[in-house]
Design a protein around this motif. Structure first.
Motif, mmCIF file in Angstrom:
data_model
loop_
_atom_site.group_PDB
_atom_site.id
_atom_site.type_symbol
_atom_site.label_atom_id
_atom_site.label_comp_id
_atom_site.label_asym_id
_atom_site.label_seq_id
_atom_site.Cartn_x
_atom_site.Cartn_y
_atom_site.Cartn_z
ATOM 1 N N UNK A 1 36.669 -10.532 52.829
ATOM 2 C CA UNK A 1 37.520 -9.748 52.929
ATOM 3 C C UNK A 1 37.722 -8.646 51.852
ATOM 4 N N UNK A 2 36.696 -8.956 50.781
ATOM 5 C CA UNK A 2 37.043 -8.281 49.618
ATOM 6 C C UNK A 2 37.057 -6.579 49.972
ATOM 7 N N UNK B 1 45.875 1.509 41.030
ATOM 8 C CA UNK B 1 44.642 1.046 41.495
ATOM 9 C C UNK B 1 44.899 0.010 42.511
ATOM 10 N N UNK B 2 43.916 -0.495 43.362
ATOM 11 C CA UNK B 2 43.826 -1.244 44.288
ATOM 12 C C UNK B 2 42.558 -1.917 44.617
ATOM 13 N N UNK B 3 42.558 -3.213 44.832
ATOM 14 C CA UNK B 3 41.195 -4.023 45.123
ATOM 15 C C UNK B 3 40.779 -4.522 43.982
ATOM 16 N N UNK B 4 39.405 -4.370 43.854
ATOM 17 C CA UNK B 4 38.535 -4.908 42.855
ATOM 18 C C UNK B 4 38.804 -4.241 41.441
ATOM 19 N N UNK B 5 39.532 -3.186 41.513
ATOM 20 C CA UNK B 5 40.057 -2.467 40.353
ATOM 21 C C UNK B 5 41.395 -2.532 39.956
ATOM 22 N N UNK C 1 35.765 -5.468 36.635
ATOM 23 C CA UNK C 1 35.858 -5.706 38.168
ATOM 24 C C UNK C 1 36.305 -6.990 38.668
ATOM 25 N N UNK C 2 37.161 -7.189 39.619
ATOM 26 C CA UNK C 2 37.388 -8.367 40.148
ATOM 27 C C UNK C 2 36.829 -8.360 41.671
ATOM 28 N N UNK C 3 35.753 -8.987 41.777
ATOM 29 C CA UNK C 3 34.990 -8.921 43.308
ATOM 30 C C UNK C 3 35.506 -9.649 44.194
ATOM 31 N N UNK C 4 36.352 -10.445 43.987
ATOM 32 C CA UNK C 4 37.004 -11.452 45.174
ATOM 33 C C UNK C 4 38.150 -10.810 45.629
ATOM 34 N N UNK C 5 38.870 -9.584 45.049
ATOM 35 C CA UNK C 5 39.943 -8.918 45.452
ATOM 36 C C UNK C 5 39.963 -8.245 46.785
ATOM 37 N N UNK C 6 41.068 -8.362 47.508
ATOM 38 C CA UNK C 6 41.136 -7.724 48.733
ATOM 39 C C UNK C 6 42.183 -6.376 48.702
ATOM 40 N N UNK C 7 42.375 -5.521 49.489
ATOM 41 C CA UNK C 7 43.270 -4.727 49.499
ATOM 42 C C UNK C 7 44.801 -4.995 49.233
ATOM 43 N N UNK C 8 44.922 -6.197 49.237
ATOM 44 C CA UNK C 8 46.296 -6.562 48.805
ATOM 45 C C UNK C 8 46.454 -6.683 47.293
ATOM 46 N N UNK D 1 48.999 -9.713 42.755
ATOM 47 C CA UNK D 1 47.540 -10.244 42.993
ATOM 48 C C UNK D 1 46.473 -9.465 42.438
ATOM 49 N N UNK D 2 46.586 -8.825 41.007
ATOM 50 C CA UNK D 2 45.741 -8.254 40.488
ATOM 51 C C UNK D 2 44.344 -8.989 40.036
ATOM 52 N N UNK D 3 44.322 -10.098 40.158
ATOM 53 C CA UNK D 3 43.179 -11.111 40.199
ATOM 54 C C UNK D 3 42.848 -11.789 41.309
ATOM 55 N N UNK D 4 43.379 -11.431 42.454
ATOM 56 C CA UNK D 4 43.278 -12.187 43.651
ATOM 57 C C UNK D 4 44.465 -13.237 44.059
ATOM 58 N N UNK D 5 45.050 -13.805 43.022
ATOM 59 C CA UNK D 5 45.955 -14.872 43.444
ATOM 60 C C UNK D 5 47.561 -14.486 43.407
ATOM 61 N N UNK D 6 48.379 -15.323 43.405
ATOM 62 C CA UNK D 6 49.638 -15.019 43.772
ATOM 63 C C UNK D 6 50.792 -15.472 42.559
#
Length: 463
Positions: free
Chosen positions: A250-251, A279-283, A290-297, A328-333
């Motif tokens: 989902x990245x 910015x959105x996603x891994x950026x 970069x944060x490779x685990x990030x989704x579009x959220x 969710x800048x690093x993928x978490x909440x």
């Protein structure tokens, strides 16, 4: 006659393109270092809000940091073509003793076979870094005034000085072309950087994942009132997969960051910069990491405002405001990922007499989590910081006194925070006081107090 003209032309061309002897090595650099304590005894304590990687810095820096930049002209001819090399070494220490191990190893110990190897013990807060290492070519005739470069470099970095915050900084290993003339309207720079490895549990290279980071910017765009615009697009393009961080189905494999910045020169004897970034996603962290685990959220936007004023020879100052909204800048909440923050402050400088000036800095930072989660509340945490710093410095430069260096300062810094901020510190480590001498970790010296005082002396210079 024709043969003579031809011979003269050949000789002229040969002279024009004859290499000029290389110039002497140039040295540039930066340094900040000092000593300090706090009113409860012990070392200097520095105050900041943990989800943010910046803080108001006057009388609020607990480490020694330095950069040494070496530049050398490798080739230069009379036509104006030049190849130059730039290298930079940097170091960070806690200032704990008169000699510190910059390689981070406290000692070497032997194994059972008598071979010596570094002990698994690091000197806290110590780093020795290669920050720049590149070659640039300028004056190439067919490039029309543009220059090309390749290597690892600081590239078009935009910073907010009193926060030590590089809000637009794609620097790293890469290659590119800059100062491309757009028919006199503006200039264009096109570069590609690469990030590889450093995700998951380790910080070594990883041949299964690479993140390409194109940076495209147009700058010097004329704007009414004598100002100019700079517009940039940065991308993170993922190539491959890193199993250390789990599934990336989902990245977001192509992630954009947009920056629009207005620059007004000559305002109140200084300048003003106003920037908007999204910015959105891994950026989403809006950084070069970069944060490779990030989704579009994962989304993040911010506004950066700074004003440097020099109304007369005696007074100068800087105003800074940063507002951030992160999801969710690093993928978490949790609170590190989703929050709203505001930083606002000013540093006035009064040149009392030749070689002596008095500086002050008033700063405010707030932090409010978006998602309550397991928190007992999500009230806004507030942190106030005030510093006074009598300073010895050279006479002001022709461009003003605010950026005149070196400075030798005494300082006293007082900080206060509200109950919500103290609660985040105690229970969730959300607000961190970057404690000296190591420059990291919560400052437990204050316990459940809501205010603190630190003092010391510091030098800062660049050359």
């Amino acid at each position: 006659m024709n043969a003579r003209k031809t011979l003269v032309g050949i000789l002229a061309a040969a002279i024009a393109f004859t290499a000029i002897p290389a110039q002497a090595l140039e040295l540039h650099g930066y340094l900040r270092s000092g000593i300090g304590g706090n009113e409860k005894s012990g070392n200097q304590v520095c105050f900041g809000t943990a989800p943010l990687n910046y803080k108001f810095r006057l009388g609020n820096e607990c480490e020694t940091y330095g950069e040494l930049e070496f530049s050398q002209v490798l080739y230069k001819d009379r036509s104006g073509v030049q190849f130059s090399y730039v290298g930079m070494l940097a170091y960070k220490t806690g200032g704990m003793r008169d000699a510190e191990y910059l390689n981070g190893v406290d000692k070497w110990i032997p194994d059972n076979d008598g071979n010596w190897f570094p002990a698994a013990r690091r000197v806290p807060g110590t780093d020795f870094l290669l920050r720049q290492n590149y070659v640039q070519a300028t004056g190439i005739p067919f490039l029309g005034g543009a220059s090309v470069w390749a290597g690892s470099r600081y590239f078009h970095r935009n910073d907010l000085h009193i926060l030590d915050f590089y809000y637009w900084d794609p620097s790293g290993p890469g290659a590119g072309v800059e100062d491309i003339d757009l028919a006199g309207f503006a200039k264009l720079a096109v570069s590609v950087f690469q990030s590889k490895g450093g995700w998951g549990t380790g910080y070594t290279g990883n041949d299964k994942l690479s993140v390409w980071r194109p940076d495209i910017r147009v700058y010097g765009i004329p704007f009414f009132g004598g100002g100019s615009l700079e517009v940039g697009l940065d991308l993170n393009i993922m190539s491959g997969q890193n199993t250390a961080i789990g599934s990336q189905a989902d990245s977001q494999h192509v992630s954009p960051m947009v920056t629009v910045q207005h620059v007004q020169s000559g305002l109140l004897g200084g300048f003003n910069k106003l920037a908007f970034q999204w910015g959105q996603g891994t950026i989403a962290p809006l950084s070069r990491m970069p944060e490779p685990q990030n989704t579009k959220d994962a989304k993040h936007w911010r506004i950066v405002e700074q004003l440097v004023a020099q109304p007369n020879d005696r007074f100068s100052g800087m105003l800074a405001v940063v507002y951030e909204d992160s999801s969710m800048q690093y993928g978490g909440e949790d609170m590190y990922n989703s929050f709203r923050s505001l930083s606002a402050g000013v540093r006035p400088v009064w040149n009392v007499m030749d070689y002596f000036k008095l500086q002050a800095e008033v700063g405010y930072q707030s932090f409010k989590p978006k998602n309550q989660g397991s928190l007992p509340n999500k009230d806004r945490g507030d942190l106030w910081k005030f510093t006074i710093a009598p300073t010895i410095a050279p006479l002001p430069s022709p461009g003003g006194s605010f950026f005149t260096r070196p400075e030798l300062r005494l300082f006293a810094t007082y900080a206060a925070w509200n109950k919500a901020e103290a609660n985040y510190l105690q229970n969730y480590n959300s607000v961190v006081w970057f404690a000296g001498p190591n420059g990291n970790g919560p400052a437990s010296v204050y316990g459940d107090q809501r205010h603190g005082l630190t003092f010391g002396a510091q030098v800062e210079t660049w050359f």
